[in-house]
Design a protein around this motif. Structure first.
Motif, PDB file in Angstrom:
ATOM      1  N   LEU A 111       0.829  -1.204   0.000  1.00  0.00           N
ATOM      2  CA  LEU A 111       0.000   0.000   0.000  1.00  0.00           C
ATOM      3  C   LEU A 111       0.867   1.260   0.000  1.00  0.00           C
ATOM      4  N   GLN A 112       1.958   1.269   0.755  1.00  0.00           N
ATOM      5  CA  GLN A 112       2.868   2.418   0.770  1.00  0.00           C
ATOM      6  C   GLN A 112       3.440   2.667  -0.621  1.00  0.00           C
ATOM      7  N   GLN A 113       3.847   1.604  -1.300  1.00  0.00           N
ATOM      8  CA  GLN A 113       4.379   1.754  -2.657  1.00  0.00           C
ATOM      9  C   GLN A 113       3.306   2.288  -3.601  1.00  0.00           C
ATOM     10  N   HIS A 114       2.090   1.790  -3.447  1.00  0.00           N
ATOM     11  CA  HIS A 114       0.979   2.243  -4.285  1.00  0.00           C
ATOM     12  C   HIS A 114       0.695   3.728  -4.030  1.00  0.00           C
ATOM     13  N   ILE A 115       0.711   4.135  -2.787  1.00  0.00           N
ATOM     14  CA  ILE A 115       0.467   5.541  -2.447  1.00  0.00           C
ATOM     15  C   ILE A 115       1.556   6.427  -3.039  1.00  0.00           C
ATOM     16  N   CYS A 135      -6.319   3.736  -2.563  1.00  0.00           N
ATOM     17  CA  CYS A 135      -6.082   2.756  -1.486  1.00  0.00           C
ATOM     18  C   CYS A 135      -7.269   1.820  -1.337  1.00  0.00           C
ATOM     19  N   ALA A 136      -8.462   2.369  -1.328  1.00  0.00           N
ATOM     20  CA  ALA A 136      -9.663   1.542  -1.177  1.00  0.00           C
ATOM     21  C   ALA A 136      -9.812   0.590  -2.369  1.00  0.00           C
ATOM     22  N   HIS A 140      -9.667  -3.515  -2.344  1.00  0.00           N
ATOM     23  CA  HIS A 140     -10.743  -4.333  -2.915  1.00  0.00           C
ATOM     24  C   HIS A 140     -10.191  -5.380  -3.861  1.00  0.00           C
ATOM     25  N   GLY A 141      -9.191  -4.981  -4.681  1.00  0.00           N
ATOM     26  CA  GLY A 141      -8.744  -5.864  -5.735  1.00  0.00           C
ATOM     27  C   GLY A 141      -7.633  -6.822  -5.381  1.00  0.00           C
ATOM     28  N   SER A 142      -6.651  -6.353  -4.602  1.00  0.00           N
ATOM     29  CA  SER A 142      -5.483  -7.224  -4.479  1.00  0.00           C
ATOM     30  C   SER A 142      -4.994  -7.457  -3.057  1.00  0.00           C
ATOM     31  N   LEU A 143      -5.546  -6.824  -2.097  1.00  0.00           N
ATOM     32  CA  LEU A 143      -5.085  -7.093  -0.721  1.00  0.00           C
ATOM     33  C   LEU A 143      -5.839  -8.241  -0.119  1.00  0.00           C
TER      34      LEU A 143
END
Length: 143
Positions: A111-115, A135-136, A140-143
């Motif tokens: 998530l940090q990398q995505h942010i 993030c949401a 939904h998709g990959s976490l």
């Protein structure tokens, strides 16, 4: 950023490729005004999920972000804490992810990398709403 050409008495040209003009008070006011407008919009959109910690400057606030599959009992829940920098949105805000429920340390790293990626894509414009939504969607998709 721009190009600055300096002419000396001997008619030599000095080329400065990465010239940045000094910040003016008006430009700083533009940042402050944009930050204020974004805070008002976030408070209106997120209402109970928005928590202003410090009006600043720099402003510091938390958004509660929760995501779940519609039929899943698991509900990933995090707090995203943002702190504006003086030149936000031209530069990245500082952020911290605080785990609340149903998320692993590995997922927090993803998530940090995505942010960071979302912030980089949105530099120059107000981005917190996009980051929180990203993030949401990721949850939904990959976490």
């Amino acid at each position: 950023p721009g190009v600055l050409l300096l002419f000396t008495a001997a008619s030599q040209v000095t080329f400065i490729a990465d010239y940045r003009p000094p910040s003016s008070a008006k430009h700083l006011m533009d940042h402050a005004e944009e930050q204020k407008m974004e805070l008002e919009a976030l408070a209106s959109i997120y209402f109970q999920e928005f928590h202003l910690i410090d009006a600043g400057p720099p402003a510091r606030f938390v958004l509660d972000v929760e995501a779940a599959e519609s039929e899943s009992p698991l509900r990933m829940h995090i707090d995203l804490e943002f702190t504006y920098t003086p030149r936000y949105p031209e530069e990245a805000p500082e952020f911290v992810i605080r785990k609340k429920r149903d998320i692993t340390d590995f997922q927090v790293e993803d998530l940090q990398q995505h942010i960071r990626s979302l912030i980089e894509q949105n530099l120059g414009s107000s981005m917190v709403y996009s980051v929180a939504g990203g993030c949401a969607r990721m949850a939904h998709g990959s976490l």
